[in-house]
Design a protein around this motif. Structure first.
Motif, PDB file in Angstrom:
ATOM      1  N   SER A   1      -3.700 -24.727  84.186  1.00 13.31           N
ATOM      2  CA  SER A   1      -3.241 -25.588  83.094  1.00 13.31           C
ATOM      3  C   SER A   1      -1.748 -25.871  83.204  1.00 13.31           C
ATOM      4  O   SER A   1      -1.296 -26.989  82.924  1.00 13.31           O
ATOM      5  N   VAL A   2      -0.988 -24.874  83.628  1.00 11.51           N
ATOM      6  CA  VAL A   2       0.459 -25.061  83.780  1.00 11.51           C
ATOM      7  C   VAL A   2       0.755 -26.015  84.935  1.00 11.51           C
ATOM      8  O   VAL A   2       1.592 -26.917  84.822  1.00 11.51           O
ATOM      9  N   VAL A   3       0.058 -25.832  86.053  1.00 10.56           N
ATOM     10  CA  VAL A   3       0.272 -26.702  87.216  1.00 10.56           C
ATOM     11  C   VAL A   3      -0.128 -28.139  86.890  1.00 10.56           C
ATOM     12  O   VAL A   3       0.589 -29.093  87.222  1.00 10.56           O
ATOM     13  N   LEU A   4      -1.251 -28.302  86.222  1.00  9.49           N
ATOM     14  CA  LEU A   4      -1.721 -29.648  85.887  1.00  9.49           C
ATOM     15  C   LEU A   4      -0.802 -30.350  84.894  1.00  9.49           C
ATOM     16  O   LEU A   4      -0.809 -31.586  84.805  1.00  9.49           O
ATOM     17  N   ALA A   5      -0.022 -29.578  84.161  1.00  8.45           N
ATOM     18  CA  ALA A   5       0.895 -30.166  83.180  1.00  8.45           C
ATOM     19  C   ALA A   5       2.262 -30.491  83.770  1.00  8.45           C
ATOM     20  O   ALA A   5       3.106 -31.060  83.071  1.00  8.45           O
ATOM     21  N   VAL A   6       2.493 -30.160  85.039  1.00  2.00           N
ATOM     22  CA  VAL A   6       3.792 -30.441  85.665  1.00  2.00           C
ATOM     23  C   VAL A   6       4.156 -31.928  85.597  1.00  2.00           C
ATOM     24  O   VAL A   6       5.328 -32.267  85.362  1.00  2.00           O
ATOM     25  N   PRO A   7       3.201 -32.855  85.796  1.00  2.57           N
ATOM     26  CA  PRO A   7       3.571 -34.278  85.652  1.00  2.57           C
ATOM     27  C   PRO A   7       4.155 -34.615  84.281  1.00  2.57           C
ATOM     28  O   PRO A   7       5.013 -35.502  84.178  1.00  2.57           O
ATOM     29  N   LEU A   8       3.716 -33.925  83.241  1.00  3.32           N
ATOM     30  CA  LEU A   8       4.287 -34.168  81.915  1.00  3.32           C
ATOM     31  C   LEU A   8       5.737 -33.698  81.862  1.00  3.32           C
ATOM     32  O   LEU A   8       6.584 -34.340  81.228  1.00  3.32           O
ATOM     33  N   LEU A   9       6.017 -32.586  82.520  1.00  2.00           N
ATOM     34  CA  LEU A   9       7.399 -32.110  82.618  1.00  2.00           C
ATOM     35  C   LEU A   9       8.261 -33.135  83.350  1.00  2.00           C
ATOM     36  O   LEU A   9       9.366 -33.471  82.897  1.00  2.00           O
ATOM     37  N   ALA A  10       7.743 -33.634  84.467  1.00  2.00           N
ATOM     38  CA  ALA A  10       8.484 -34.639  85.235  1.00  2.00           C
ATOM     39  C   ALA A  10       8.681 -35.916  84.419  1.00  2.00           C
ATOM     40  O   ALA A  10       9.752 -36.538  84.459  1.00  2.00           O
ATOM     41  N   LEU A  11       7.654 -36.292  83.667  1.00  2.04           N
ATOM     42  CA  LEU A  11       7.756 -37.479  82.821  1.00  2.04           C
ATOM     43  C   LEU A  11       8.827 -37.287  81.755  1.00  2.04           C
ATOM     44  O   LEU A  11       9.582 -38.220  81.444  1.00  2.04           O
ATOM     45  N   GLY A  12       8.897 -36.087  81.203  1.00  5.88           N
ATOM     46  CA  GLY A  12       9.913 -35.810  80.194  1.00  5.88           C
ATOM     47  C   GLY A  12      11.318 -35.909  80.762  1.00  5.88           C
ATOM     48  O   GLY A  12      12.211 -36.500  80.143  1.00  5.88           O
ATOM     49  N   ILE A  13      11.524 -35.344  81.949  1.00  6.24           N
ATOM     50  CA  ILE A  13      12.849 -35.409  82.572  1.00  6.24           C
ATOM     51  C   ILE A  13      13.212 -36.854  82.908  1.00  6.24           C
ATOM     52  O   ILE A  13      14.338 -37.312  82.639  1.00  6.24           O
TER      53      ILE A  13
ATOM     54  N   GLU B   1       6.873 -23.953  76.949  1.00  5.09           N
ATOM     55  CA  GLU B   1       6.097 -23.136  76.011  1.00  5.09           C
ATOM     56  C   GLU B   1       4.690 -22.876  76.539  1.00  5.09           C
ATOM     57  O   GLU B   1       4.152 -21.775  76.388  1.00  5.09           O
ATOM     58  N   LEU B   2       4.086 -23.885  77.164  1.00  7.19           N
ATOM     59  CA  LEU B   2       2.761 -23.690  77.749  1.00  7.19           C
ATOM     60  C   LEU B   2       2.811 -22.642  78.853  1.00  7.19           C
ATOM     61  O   LEU B   2       1.940 -21.761  78.934  1.00  7.19           O
TER      62      LEU B   2
ATOM     63  N   ILE C   1      -0.900 -27.824  72.734  1.00  5.44           N
ATOM     64  CA  ILE C   1      -0.644 -26.613  73.521  1.00  5.44           C
ATOM     65  C   ILE C   1      -1.640 -25.519  73.157  1.00  5.44           C
ATOM     66  O   ILE C   1      -2.192 -24.833  74.034  1.00  5.44           O
ATOM     67  N   LEU C   2      -1.899 -25.352  71.863  1.00  8.27           N
ATOM     68  CA  LEU C   2      -2.836 -24.314  71.430  1.00  8.27           C
ATOM     69  C   LEU C   2      -4.250 -24.583  71.944  1.00  8.27           C
ATOM     70  O   LEU C   2      -4.976 -23.648  72.312  1.00  8.27           O
ATOM     71  N   ILE C   3      -4.649 -25.848  71.982  1.00  5.54           N
ATOM     72  CA  ILE C   3      -5.977 -26.188  72.497  1.00  5.54           C
ATOM     73  C   ILE C   3      -6.085 -25.822  73.974  1.00  5.54           C
ATOM     74  O   ILE C   3      -7.071 -25.208  74.416  1.00  5.54           O
ATOM     75  N   VAL C   4      -5.072 -26.192  74.751  1.00  6.26           N
ATOM     76  CA  VAL C   4      -5.090 -25.885  76.183  1.00  6.26           C
ATOM     77  C   VAL C   4      -5.136 -24.376  76.405  1.00  6.26           C
ATOM     78  O   VAL C   4      -5.909 -23.866  77.235  1.00  6.26           O
ATOM     79  N   VAL C   5      -4.322 -23.649  75.658  1.00  8.41           N
ATOM     80  CA  VAL C   5      -4.271 -22.192  75.820  1.00  8.41           C
ATOM     81  C   VAL C   5      -5.593 -21.556  75.399  1.00  8.41           C
ATOM     82  O   VAL C   5      -6.104 -20.646  76.071  1.00  8.41           O
ATOM     83  N   ARG C   6      -6.169 -22.020  74.298  1.00  9.65           N
ATOM     84  CA  ARG C   6      -7.434 -21.454  73.831  1.00  9.65           C
ATOM     85  C   ARG C   6      -8.554 -21.701  74.843  1.00  9.65           C
ATOM     86  O   ARG C   6      -9.370 -20.814  75.123  1.00  9.65           O
ATOM     87  N   ARG C   7      -8.592 -22.906  75.401  1.00  9.94           N
ATOM     88  CA  ARG C   7      -9.624 -23.202  76.405  1.00  9.94           C
ATOM     89  C   ARG C   7      -9.407 -22.380  77.675  1.00  9.94           C
ATOM     90  O   ARG C   7     -10.362 -21.939  78.312  1.00  9.94           O
ATOM     91  N   SER C   8      -8.153 -22.181  78.034  1.00 13.54           N
ATOM     92  CA  SER C   8      -7.867 -21.368  79.216  1.00 13.54           C
ATOM     93  C   SER C   8      -8.248 -19.914  78.983  1.00 13.54           C
ATOM     94  O   SER C   8      -8.702 -19.223  79.900  1.00 13.54           O
TER      95      SER C   8
END
Length: 269
Positions: A45-57, A87-88, A27-34
């Motif tokens: 970065s948040v939109v691109l991470a939505v599949p991870l949210l869906a995968l978690g659910i 958190e992201l 998370i820190l790497i993504v935020v720092r690069r953003s």
């Protein structure tokens, strides 16, 4: 061979520590690069991470119905994906609160609390909605360990925020991203308050409770689950103590992060 390894409680504890460290670092790497990108970088970065949210659910739904060591690991990882996305979104400034300004100097008491709440109320609501989603996704819960992992993370985050608001001797803002720079003005660096012993006591009690359940577990799957929970609660307790004890905890992730770019006045895109 693999089955024997994953059924070992100390392997579960190592997994929990690594997952905590890796997820935080990612998370820190993504935020720092953003931070070094354009104005839309954090939102992307948040939109691109939505599949991870869906995968978690989805992972939580699939693994909640059967209590096996593998399902317990997967449900634990699924909760980290859900929590990590929230958190992201918070660190990216996408889900924070309607108040985006600094805390006015001299503001104290209830007005300061209300302003701090409005500065991050959307994040608190997102955490509650995440808890609701985890409850729904894991019901009926033959495997409740994912839900308990989220509960630990939820309580630890609320307690940490209260300690930062009321006062803590050590406040590390090194990794604070640009969209949340205004939140620094709501932190109070100073002696601990009643919020600290309450939070540490409850988290320590949870660690001991899960540890006792681990020792008395009657089957390998349950032992793995309680090893994960005890370790996670212990890490949450440690994070609280790091607000008091002067240890260089930032070094755990600093080495892996890109060097932040210096944005000169008038040059931001």
């Amino acid at each position: 061979m693999l089955d024997a390894w994953i059924m070992t409680p100390w392997i579960a504890a190592v997994f929990a520590v690594f997952a905590w460290w890796f997820a935080t670092g990612a998370i820190l790497i993504v935020v720092r690069r953003s931070d070094a990108g354009d104005r839309m970088a954090h939102g992307r970065s948040v939109v691109l991470a939505v599949p991870l949210l869906a995968l978690g659910i989805a992972g939580l739904i699939v693994t909640s119905g059967d209590l096996t060591p593998l399902n317990i690991y997967l449900s634990f990882g699924s909760v980290l994906l859900i929590w990590g996305w929230i958190e992201l979104a918070f660190l990216a400034g996408v889900i924070t609160g309607p108040e985006r300004g600094d805390c006015p100097p001299g503001l104290t008491g209830w007005p300061r609390f209300v302003r701090a709440w409005t500065a991050m109320s959307h994040h608190e609501i997102a955490l509650l909605l995440g808890l609701l989603a985890v409850v729904v996704a894991s019901h009926p819960a033959e495997n409740p360990f994912g839900l308990w992992a989220y509960v630990i993370l939820f309580f630890a985050r609320i307690s940490a925020k209260l300690n930062l608001f009321f006062g803590a001797p050590r406040i590390n803002t090194e990794f604070m991203p640009r969209p949340l720079a205004h939140l620094k003005s709501y932190f109070r660096q100073g002696p601990i308050t009643l919020a600290f012993p309450i939070g540490v006591t409850l988290l320590s009690a949870a660690t001991i409770c899960f540890g006792e359940r681990l020792v008395s577990a009657s089957d390998p799957a349950t032992a793995v689950g309680f090893a994960l929970l005890a370790t996670l609660a212990g890490l949450a307790t440690l994070e609280h103590w790091l607000m008091v004890v002067p240890l260089p905890d930032a070094k755990l992730w600093r080495w892996m992060l890109p060097v932040p770019k210096t944005h000169q006045e008038g040059t931001d895109p």
